[in-house]
Design a protein around this motif. Structure first.
Motif, PDB file in Angstrom:
ATOM      1  N   ARG A  24       3.232   9.065   3.490  1.00 34.28           N
ATOM      2  CA  ARG A  24       3.589  10.402   3.170  1.00 34.28           C
ATOM      3  C   ARG A  24       3.889  10.382   1.311  1.00 34.28           C
ATOM      4  NH1 ARG A  24       8.171   9.859   5.434  1.00 34.28           N
ATOM      5  NH2 ARG A  24       9.049   8.482   4.632  1.00 34.28           N
ATOM      6  N   TYR A  25       3.162   9.582   0.277  1.00 36.61           N
ATOM      7  CA  TYR A  25       3.383   9.094  -0.908  1.00 36.61           C
ATOM      8  C   TYR A  25       1.952   9.436  -1.821  1.00 36.61           C
ATOM      9  CZ  TYR A  25       8.476   8.788  -1.364  1.00 36.61           C
ATOM     10  OH  TYR A  25       9.970   8.965  -0.766  1.00 36.61           O
ATOM     11  N   GLY A  26       1.515   9.369  -0.708  1.00 34.80           N
ATOM     12  CA  GLY A  26      -0.120   9.299  -0.900  1.00 34.80           C
ATOM     13  C   GLY A  26      -0.334   8.187  -1.067  1.00 34.80           C
ATOM     14  N   LEU A  27      -0.475   7.456  -1.087  1.00 39.93           N
ATOM     15  CA  LEU A  27      -0.962   5.864  -1.479  1.00 39.93           C
ATOM     16  C   LEU A  27      -1.347   5.924  -0.063  1.00 39.93           C
ATOM     17  CD1 LEU A  27       2.948   3.881  -2.748  1.00 39.93           C
ATOM     18  CD2 LEU A  27       0.599   4.544  -4.385  1.00 39.93           C
ATOM     19  N   ASP A  28      -2.293   5.767  -0.101  1.00 37.78           N
ATOM     20  CA  ASP A  28      -3.559   5.509   0.819  1.00 37.78           C
ATOM     21  C   ASP A  28      -4.352   4.527   0.535  1.00 37.78           C
ATOM     22  OD1 ASP A  28      -5.216   6.738  -1.537  1.00 37.78           O
ATOM     23  OD2 ASP A  28      -6.457   7.802  -0.455  1.00 37.78           O
ATOM     24  N   CYS A  29      -3.801   3.096  -0.635  1.00 38.09           N
ATOM     25  CA  CYS A  29      -4.481   2.076  -0.804  1.00 38.09           C
ATOM     26  C   CYS A  29      -4.351   0.796   0.457  1.00 38.09           C
ATOM     27  CB  CYS A  29      -3.314   1.367  -2.373  1.00 38.09           C
ATOM     28  SG  CYS A  29      -2.517   3.065  -3.209  1.00 38.09           S
ATOM     29  N   PHE A  30      -3.905   1.392   1.065  1.00 43.29           N
ATOM     30  CA  PHE A  30      -4.170   0.655   1.930  1.00 43.29           C
ATOM     31  C   PHE A  30      -5.710   0.144   3.092  1.00 43.29           C
ATOM     32  CE2 PHE A  30      -2.794   4.431   3.577  1.00 43.29           C
ATOM     33  CZ  PHE A  30      -3.437   4.923   4.362  1.00 43.29           C
ATOM     34  N   ASP A  31      -6.520   1.442   2.400  1.00 37.71           N
ATOM     35  CA  ASP A  31      -7.531   1.901   3.439  1.00 37.71           C
ATOM     36  C   ASP A  31      -8.856   1.347   2.162  1.00 37.71           C
ATOM     37  OD1 ASP A  31      -9.186   2.314   5.153  1.00 37.71           O
ATOM     38  OD2 ASP A  31      -9.742   4.762   4.750  1.00 37.71           O
ATOM     39  N   CYS A  32      -8.034   0.910   0.957  1.00 40.46           N
ATOM     40  CA  CYS A  32      -8.774   0.568  -0.077  1.00 40.46           C
ATOM     41  C   CYS A  32      -9.067  -1.414  -0.069  1.00 40.46           C
ATOM     42  CB  CYS A  32      -8.463   1.058  -1.690  1.00 40.46           C
ATOM     43  SG  CYS A  32      -8.774   0.410  -3.263  1.00 40.46           S
ATOM     44  N   GLN A  33      -9.871  -1.610  -0.660  1.00 39.92           N
ATOM     45  CA  GLN A  33     -10.108  -3.361  -1.196  1.00 39.92           C
ATOM     46  C   GLN A  33      -9.643  -4.171  -2.038  1.00 39.92           C
ATOM     47  OE1 GLN A  33     -14.142  -3.533  -1.991  1.00 39.92           O
ATOM     48  NE2 GLN A  33     -14.854  -2.989  -0.096  1.00 39.92           N
ATOM     49  N   ILE A  34      -8.759  -3.242  -2.867  1.00 39.08           N
ATOM     50  CA  ILE A  34      -8.001  -3.578  -4.192  1.00 39.08           C
ATOM     51  C   ILE A  34      -6.161  -3.852  -3.872  1.00 39.08           C
ATOM     52  CG2 ILE A  34      -6.783  -1.316  -4.671  1.00 39.08           C
ATOM     53  CD1 ILE A  34      -7.043  -2.708  -7.086  1.00 39.08           C
ATOM     54  N   ALA A  35      -6.303  -2.959  -1.904  1.00 39.16           N
ATOM     55  CA  ALA A  35      -4.745  -3.490  -1.611  1.00 39.16           C
ATOM     56  C   ALA A  35      -4.262  -5.278  -1.091  1.00 39.16           C
ATOM     57  CB  ALA A  35      -4.980  -2.517  -0.419  1.00 39.16           C
TER      58      ALA A  35
END
Length: 64
Positions: A24-35
């Motif tokens: 919802r907050y546009g934090l799609d970092c979960f799909d990124c290696q940096i997460a």
């Protein structure tokens, strides 16, 4: 309790129910290696999300 120094992947591993909030907050970092390395506060800052608001909502959503 979720803190701003926890990594995004750590939060999602411990509390998968928080995923919709990240989306919802546009934090799609979960799909990124940096997460695995990025702390919540940094991710929020990069995406211009108020950390206090995000943190409060994440903590309200977790199942203890």
């Amino acid at each position: 309790m979720i803190t701003k120094t926890m990594t995004i992947s750590e939060i999602l591993r411990r509390h998968p129910e928080t995923l919709p909030i990240f989306e919802r907050y546009g934090l799609d970092c979960f799909d990124c290696q940096i997460a695995d390395y990025e702390e919540l506060e940094h991710g929020a800052s990069v995406h211009k999300v108020d950390i206090d608001t995000l943190l409060a909502e994440l903590n309200r959503s977790i199942t203890v």
